[in-house]
Write an enzyme that holds these catalytic residues in place. Sequence first.
Site, PDB file in Angstrom:
ATOM      1  N   GLU A 128       3.152 -40.086  56.408  1.00  0.00           N
ATOM      2  CA  GLU A 128       2.851 -38.732  55.648  1.00  0.00           C
ATOM      3  C   GLU A 128       2.427 -37.897  56.398  1.00  0.00           C
ATOM      4  OE1 GLU A 128       3.521 -37.481  53.157  1.00  0.00           O
ATOM      5  OE2 GLU A 128       1.703 -37.102  51.443  1.00  0.00           O
ATOM      6  N   THR A 181       6.574 -29.343  52.937  1.00  0.00           N
ATOM      7  CA  THR A 181       4.181 -28.938  52.350  1.00  0.00           C
ATOM      8  C   THR A 181       4.153 -28.556  53.909  1.00  0.00           C
ATOM      9  OG1 THR A 181       4.756 -31.035  51.166  1.00  0.00           O
ATOM     10  CG2 THR A 181       2.340 -31.073  52.478  1.00  0.00           C
TER      11      THR A 181
HETATM   12  N1  HSE Z   1      -2.681 -32.413  48.630  1.00  0.00           N
HETATM   13  C1  HSE Z   1      -1.730 -32.175  49.345  1.00  0.00           C
HETATM   14  C2  HSE Z   1      -0.912 -30.605  49.493  1.00  0.00           C
HETATM   15  C3  HSE Z   1       0.001 -32.438  48.701  1.00  0.00           C
HETATM   16  O1  HSE Z   1      -1.158 -30.140  48.879  1.00  0.00           O
HETATM   17  O2  HSE Z   1      -0.488 -30.014  50.826  1.00  0.00           O
HETATM   18  C4  HSE Z   1       1.167 -32.302  49.438  1.00  0.00           C
HETATM   19  O3  HSE Z   1       1.421 -33.437  50.623  1.00  0.00           O
END
Ligand code: HSE
Length: 306
Positions: A128, A181
């Site tokens: 991740e 992201t």
């Molecule tokens: N919490 C993360 C974000 C989820 O919103 O960036 C996406 O990987």
Amino acid sequence: MDQIEVFCPGSVANISCGFDVLGFCLEPVGDLMKVTKTDKPGITIGSIKGQGLPKDPLKNVASVAAMALLEAHPSSFGFQIDIDKRIKPGSGIGSSAASAAGAVFAINELLGKPFSRNELVQFAMAGEALASGAAHADNLAPVLLGGFTLVRSNQSLDIIKLPSPPDLVATVIHPKIELKTIHSRAILKNTVPLDKAIQQWGNLGAFVSALYTNDYGLLSRSMKDKVIEPYRAMLIPQFYKVKASALQAGALGSGISGSGPSIYALSKGMDIAIQVGEAMKKQFDDLELEYEVHLSKINNEGIKIV
Ligand code: HSE
């Protein structure tokens, strides 16, 4: 056992009021991953179907997560990972989490389960972190544990599985644009004004309480995002119109799924969830933007062997 095939489901992170800490697991959408023991130690990526992802083990989310596990639990044999990638990267429904979780879950099974599902999160985090530039477990936790999850700490990985009210159904619309992201995190501010923080932690606490008490009204009032959504909304075409149409069609709440561009809604019952999907679609039809819609009960089981 020398080979295993697993279904690695998608997930919705944040759920509006819980940036980087809340998430739930989806049922119908996910990747398939086959992992096979090899005589040669280490991790190799075999075939990748569906998406053009790197085969270099140091650049692929699944192999990076797998290597983190093998570092903690060395093995005399190795593993080949074959991926049927059905969740598009950059879609906002936990594509990298599905790959990372799939690899560690499958290898753990082939090693005779030295780790619990909860313990596997720490290894999947390495994958991740590669994908998003920041290690957060809000997608990984629901994929590995199923249902709704709360990450009390992304550092110590104190993870709590929460109950799922029985009638909840998710509608997720994925406009076919890619949003990484790493980019949708880069636009966020590092500080939160106190008044907004107060609203956010009020909503987060209430949301968790509503899950325990099946209080759909409280759940609805809690699904608000005063902190992240105002910045990210501009990255998603017609975001506010899609959200408004979902709420008008009867959704309990709606917002950005993870880091977007997918938009999720939660509704009470399948009939409403279907109507919500139709209302959301109309906004993208007007824009002539391609999309796909997923209707999903909350997947309480999470990742599983097929
Ligand atoms: N919490 C993360 C974000 C989820 O919103 O960036 C996406 O990987």
